[in-house]
Design an enzyme around this catalytic site. Sequence first.
Site, short mmCIF file in Angstrom:
data_model
loop_
_atom_site.label_atom_id
_atom_site.label_comp_id
_atom_site.label_asym_id
_atom_site.label_seq_id
_atom_site.Cartn_x
_atom_site.Cartn_y
_atom_site.Cartn_z
CE1 TYR A 25 -7.62 -15.83 48.70
CE2 TYR A 25 -9.62 -15.54 47.43
CZ TYR A 25 -8.56 -16.32 47.83
OH TYR A 25 -8.45 -17.61 47.34
CG HIS A 43 -9.24 -20.61 52.07
ND1 HIS A 43 -9.14 -19.23 52.15
CD2 HIS A 43 -8.47 -20.96 50.99
CE1 HIS A 43 -8.37 -18.78 51.18
NE2 HIS A 43 -7.95 -19.82 50.47
#
Length: 327
Positions: free
Chosen positions: A56, A139
């Site tokens: 992110y 992830h």
Amino acid sequence: MRSNQLGRSTVQVTELGFGGGPLGGLFAPLDDATAAGALDAAWESGIRYFDTSPHYGIGHSERRTGELLSGKARADFTLSTKVGRLLVPQDPQGRRDESFEVPATHRRVWDFSRDGVRRSVEDSLTRMGVDRIDLLLLHDAERHFEDALREGHPALAELRAEGVVGAIGAGMYHPGQLATLVKESDVDVVMLSGRYTLLDHSALDELLPACTDRGVSVLAASVFNSGLLATDRPAKDAPFDYAPAGPELVRRAHRLADACEAHGVTLPQVAMAFPLRHPAVAGIVVGMRTADEVRRNVAAFGAPVPDGVWDDLRGEGLLDERAPVHG
């Protein structure tokens, strides 16, 4: 705000968690002051679970989350981050990151190996300024699933045994692959993105039954399917899973909104309430970028949803008969 335990671990999360994607500049740039305001509002509203990732904003979200939490007692919050992408420094040469609105100071390198996982964790601990991670997730491993299952998961389990990590799991879109992980490993939790929502019930096929059988908790992310369910009435150009929704999905969202309005509630309120009706779901994670957005979502999350809404949605054929909605 209620908290629930994750699987067989001792880690607990508030039922509404703060998703840190927007803090990395997802969709639009975000300055430090606005990010801090969103995090402060979340804390003031009772949110104590914060989720982030190196992905992110190539580290921006982790740094900003760590800065807010640095003034809080470590026992008072739950922090999760993710592994699978290492951040390698590079000269941005005036370029912006390909996924987030930040300078391209780093590039991402896929790595689910033991060494890659441990290096990623060390980097995350440094960026966030903490000495442990409550929940660590593999992830976006869809295209690297065998590596994540055979190499990444054992590395996570090792970190859990060492006490560096409290609980382990994976954050992915693919419910079938997550079901395989649940059946073939000892994960505590899975974070499922966009596949148990008012518009997508595919997790009911295999994943949610597997989690129930194995005592694995589910965190439902992207409960608004990236925007289509985020407003009382979806716009024609509203996104679904980060792409244009298409007319049929928009029409279905309007039918959902009609049933909500008939009972005096809104589409976002019901969208947040729906996943938590399933006994395997311990919490939802909602990405938020401003203090106002946090306060709106917290207010919507706290609104009671009449049972009649679920009955009408099921009667209209808008909810899978297998989805638990009462009790």
